[in-house]
Each structure stands twice: as C-alpha cells, then as structure tokens.
Design a protein around this motif. Structure first.
Motif, PDB file in Angstrom:
ATOM      1  N   ASN A  42      88.803   8.072   8.982  1.00 51.10           N
ATOM      2  CA  ASN A  42      87.928   8.447  10.068  1.00 51.10           C
ATOM      3  C   ASN A  42      86.957   9.386   9.916  1.00 51.10           C
ATOM      4  OD1 ASN A  42      88.643   5.902  11.759  1.00 51.10           O
ATOM      5  ND2 ASN A  42      89.596   7.082  13.059  1.00 51.10           N
ATOM      6  N   ARG A  43      87.740  10.537   9.428  1.00 44.70           N
ATOM      7  CA  ARG A  43      86.953  11.791   8.888  1.00 44.70           C
ATOM      8  C   ARG A  43      86.186  11.709   7.687  1.00 44.70           C
ATOM      9  NH1 ARG A  43      89.907  16.815   6.254  1.00 44.70           N
ATOM     10  NH2 ARG A  43      87.861  18.226   6.253  1.00 44.70           N
ATOM     11  N   ILE A  44      86.525  10.994   6.652  1.00 43.81           N
ATOM     12  CA  ILE A  44      85.541  10.391   5.574  1.00 43.81           C
ATOM     13  C   ILE A  44      84.391   9.669   6.014  1.00 43.81           C
ATOM     14  CG2 ILE A  44      85.523   8.863   3.454  1.00 43.81           C
ATOM     15  CD1 ILE A  44      88.525   9.868   2.985  1.00 43.81           C
ATOM     16  N   GLU A  45      84.701   8.602   6.876  1.00 36.91           N
ATOM     17  CA  GLU A  45      83.758   7.728   7.432  1.00 36.91           C
ATOM     18  C   GLU A  45      82.508   8.594   8.268  1.00 36.91           C
ATOM     19  OE1 GLU A  45      83.923   3.350   9.237  1.00 36.91           O
ATOM     20  OE2 GLU A  45      84.830   5.025  10.372  1.00 36.91           O
ATOM     21  N   ARG A  46      82.876   9.563   8.878  1.00 36.32           N
ATOM     22  CA  ARG A  46      81.840  10.532   9.546  1.00 36.32           C
ATOM     23  C   ARG A  46      81.240  11.227   8.685  1.00 36.32           C
ATOM     24  NH1 ARG A  46      86.156  11.662  12.850  1.00 36.32           N
ATOM     25  NH2 ARG A  46      86.540  13.533  12.198  1.00 36.32           N
ATOM     26  N   LYS A  47      81.993  11.837   7.731  1.00 33.65           N
ATOM     27  CA  LYS A  47      81.152  12.964   6.731  1.00 33.65           C
ATOM     28  C   LYS A  47      80.358  12.265   5.758  1.00 33.65           C
ATOM     29  CE  LYS A  47      83.109  16.851   7.954  1.00 33.65           C
ATOM     30  NZ  LYS A  47      82.389  17.897   7.868  1.00 33.65           N
ATOM     31  N   PHE A  48      80.837  10.905   5.397  1.00 30.25           N
ATOM     32  CA  PHE A  48      80.287  10.189   4.031  1.00 30.25           C
ATOM     33  C   PHE A  48      78.490  10.073   4.265  1.00 30.25           C
ATOM     34  CE2 PHE A  48      79.726   6.558   1.394  1.00 30.25           C
ATOM     35  CZ  PHE A  48      80.204   7.287   0.045  1.00 30.25           C
ATOM     36  N   PRO A  49      77.898   9.735   5.388  1.00 22.07           N
ATOM     37  CA  PRO A  49      76.367   9.343   5.527  1.00 22.07           C
ATOM     38  C   PRO A  49      75.822  10.712   5.384  1.00 22.07           C
ATOM     39  CG  PRO A  49      77.517   8.310   7.128  1.00 22.07           C
ATOM     40  CD  PRO A  49      78.565   9.187   6.511  1.00 22.07           C
ATOM     41  N   SER A  50      76.165  11.714   5.710  1.00 21.91           N
ATOM     42  CA  SER A  50      75.325  13.116   5.671  1.00 21.91           C
ATOM     43  C   SER A  50      75.499  13.662   4.185  1.00 21.91           C
ATOM     44  CB  SER A  50      75.949  14.150   6.529  1.00 21.91           C
ATOM     45  OG  SER A  50      77.334  14.592   6.350  1.00 21.91           O
ATOM     46  N   ILE A  51      76.799  13.314   3.534  1.00 21.95           N
ATOM     47  CA  ILE A  51      76.797  13.858   2.186  1.00 21.95           C
ATOM     48  C   ILE A  51      76.077  13.024   1.435  1.00 21.95           C
ATOM     49  CG2 ILE A  51      78.350  13.863   0.145  1.00 21.95           C
ATOM     50  CD1 ILE A  51      80.584  14.531   2.037  1.00 21.95           C
ATOM     51  N   ILE A  52      75.864  11.589   1.360  1.00 19.43           N
ATOM     52  CA  ILE A  52      75.116  10.794   0.534  1.00 19.43           C
ATOM     53  C   ILE A  52      73.593  11.123   0.969  1.00 19.43           C
ATOM     54  CG2 ILE A  52      74.154   8.413   0.541  1.00 19.43           C
ATOM     55  CD1 ILE A  52      77.071   8.578  -0.582  1.00 19.43           C
ATOM     56  N   ASP A  53      73.201  11.487   2.209  1.00 17.39           N
ATOM     57  CA  ASP A  53      71.672  11.573   2.348  1.00 17.39           C
ATOM     58  C   ASP A  53      71.342  13.166   1.807  1.00 17.39           C
ATOM     59  OD1 ASP A  53      71.510   9.671   3.973  1.00 17.39           O
ATOM     60  OD2 ASP A  53      71.528  10.664   5.667  1.00 17.39           O
ATOM     61  N   LYS A  54      72.300  13.934   1.817  1.00 17.86           N
ATOM     62  CA  LYS A  54      71.907  15.344   0.824  1.00 17.86           C
ATOM     63  C   LYS A  54      71.788  14.966  -0.683  1.00 17.86           C
ATOM     64  CE  LYS A  54      74.633  18.704   3.726  1.00 17.86           C
ATOM     65  NZ  LYS A  54      75.782  19.421   3.773  1.00 17.86           N
ATOM     66  N   GLY A  55      72.980  14.275  -1.220  1.00 16.84           N
ATOM     67  CA  GLY A  55      72.901  13.908  -2.717  1.00 16.84           C
ATOM     68  C   GLY A  55      71.639  13.104  -2.939  1.00 16.84           C
ATOM     69  N   ILE A  56      71.060  12.313  -2.190  1.00 15.05           N
ATOM     70  CA  ILE A  56      69.984  11.547  -2.519  1.00 15.05           C
ATOM     71  C   ILE A  56      68.690  12.352  -2.262  1.00 15.05           C
ATOM     72  CG2 ILE A  56      68.189   9.813  -1.433  1.00 15.05           C
ATOM     73  CD1 ILE A  56      71.028   8.004  -1.021  1.00 15.05           C
ATOM     74  N   LEU A  57      68.601  13.375  -1.196  1.00 19.86           N
ATOM     75  CA  LEU A  57      67.639  14.198  -1.497  1.00 19.86           C
ATOM     76  C   LEU A  57      67.447  15.207  -2.598  1.00 19.86           C
ATOM     77  CD1 LEU A  57      67.279  15.240   2.437  1.00 19.86           C
ATOM     78  CD2 LEU A  57      65.510  14.103   0.956  1.00 19.86           C
ATOM     79  N   GLN A  58      68.811  15.647  -3.055  1.00 22.20           N
ATOM     80  CA  GLN A  58      68.893  16.332  -4.233  1.00 22.20           C
ATOM     81  C   GLN A  58      68.337  15.680  -5.516  1.00 22.20           C
ATOM     82  OE1 GLN A  58      72.868  17.445  -5.252  1.00 22.20           O
ATOM     83  NE2 GLN A  58      72.150  19.188  -6.737  1.00 22.20           N
ATOM     84  N   GLY A  59      68.837  14.140  -5.547  1.00 20.99           N
ATOM     85  CA  GLY A  59      68.331  13.468  -6.557  1.00 20.99           C
ATOM     86  C   GLY A  59      66.686  13.212  -6.625  1.00 20.99           C
ATOM     87  N   GLY A  60      66.125  13.392  -5.489  1.00 19.15           N
ATOM     88  CA  GLY A  60      64.602  13.450  -5.081  1.00 19.15           C
ATOM     89  C   GLY A  60      64.105  14.725  -5.752  1.00 19.15           C
ATOM     90  N   PHE A  61      64.658  15.834  -5.400  1.00 16.61           N
ATOM     91  CA  PHE A  61      64.034  17.068  -6.166  1.00 16.61           C
ATOM     92  C   PHE A  61      64.066  17.165  -7.526  1.00 16.61           C
ATOM     93  CE2 PHE A  61      64.991  18.507  -1.520  1.00 16.61           C
ATOM     94  CZ  PHE A  61      63.692  18.676  -1.160  1.00 16.61           C
ATOM     95  N   GLN A  62      65.280  16.547  -8.049  1.00 16.41           N
ATOM     96  CA  GLN A  62      65.561  16.538  -9.478  1.00 16.41           C
ATOM     97  C   GLN A  62      64.499  15.698 -10.232  1.00 16.41           C
ATOM     98  OE1 GLN A  62      69.371  15.480 -10.789  1.00 16.41           O
ATOM     99  NE2 GLN A  62      69.307  16.132 -12.514  1.00 16.41           N
ATOM    100  N   LEU A  63      64.185  14.385  -9.431  1.00 17.96           N
ATOM    101  CA  LEU A  63      63.101  13.585 -10.136  1.00 17.96           C
ATOM    102  C   LEU A  63      62.021  14.411 -10.017  1.00 17.96           C
ATOM    103  CD1 LEU A  63      62.213  11.155 -11.315  1.00 17.96           C
ATOM    104  CD2 LEU A  63      61.912   9.965  -8.867  1.00 17.96           C
TER     105      LEU A  63
END
Length: 160
Positions: free
Chosen positions: A19-40
């Motif tokens: 349950n803890r992983i499930e709650r944290k996972f979406p925000s971690i993914i969003d941060k990672g995707i934004l970071q990928g955008g800044f890298q691109l």
C-alpha cells in the motif's frame, strides 16, 4: 493420528508495504518523467548549439545572402540557429516549457509565441529544414537509463 499445523505469516506487514509503494509510486514516476523532459530539453539545446539536428547530422548551410548578412553584422556563420539568442532562450527549463500533459506524458514547448513561430519555420516550413526539435533512439535510451536510475534511487531513499 491427528496433525496440527500452525502457519504464521507476515501478510499484514506485506500488505502495508505494498500500500505504501502504491501511494508513493505515481508521484515518483511523475518526478522522473519531468526530469526526463528537462534532460531532453538540455539535449536539444546542446545539439542545436553544436549545429547538429536531432539525428546527429549537421544542419544545412545558410544561404549565401544570409551568410553575407551575418558577416556584415559580425555574427558567426556557423549554423547553430542562434541569431539573437531569443529562440533558444525561450526554451528554458521552466513549468511553461516542460509540462505534464497526461498520464506518464510531458510536452516540451517554447515559452514565447513569436519564438514558437520561428522554431516552426526552422523545423517544418523553411527550406532547407533544420530539424532540431525532436529525439532519436539513442537519446531515448539515454533518457530511459537516467529515468531508471532516478526511480531506483528514489525507491532506496523512500526505503520501498
């Protein structure tokens, strides 16, 4: 003869952890995707400054008349799409240029509409086309590896 078996499990602890992983996972993914955008965005700016398109090929040379104009103005004649610095300056890492547009999606854009038109001319309408705004498989792999490292690091940090 009777046999009694008692099994102890930690299913409640496992359930809480999932349950803890499930709650944290979406925000971690969003941060990672934004970071990928800044890298691109950074990769696009770097390649453009080097005078190469997103497929790692050099831009076609400026026309003779435009090259003469640049020489009269004392500007470099190397094709790097940099005249006044405003077009690439409108491609800064900010919430206006890198936005989350959907589930696991981001979009890159220019913060200034005039510079968007200028980029459209260079990318699509102009002749010759100087396609600088995009990415190839190699760039995709670089960003993907960085994304995976970021997710692993965040999971370690969160102790997930």
């Amino acid at each position: 003869m009777a046999l009694d078996i008692k099994i102890k499990t930690n299913s409640e602890a496992i359930k809480k952890r999932f349950n803890r992983i499930e709650r944290k996972f979406p925000s971690i993914i969003d941060k990672g995707i934004l970071q990928g955008g800044f890298q691109l965005l950074d990769i696009i700016r770097t390649k453009t400054k080097k005078g190469i398109d997103f497929n790692d090929r050099p831009f076609e040379a400026y026309s003779d008349s435009y090259r003469k104009q640049l020489q009269r103005e004392g500007k470099p004649i190397k094709v790097d799409l940099f005249y006044s610095g405003r077009m690439l300056g409108a491609l800064t890492p900010s919430p206006r240029t890198v936005r989350k547009t959907g589930k696991n999606k981001i979009s890159l854009g220019f913060s200034n509409s005039e510079m968007r038109q200028r980029a459209l001319f260079n990318q699509v309408l102009g002749n010759p086309k100087r396609e600088f705004f995009g990415f190839n498989k190699r760039t995709e792999n670089i960003i993907s590896k960085q994304f995976n490292r970021f997710i692993a690091k965040e999971f370690k940090k969160q102790r997930l």
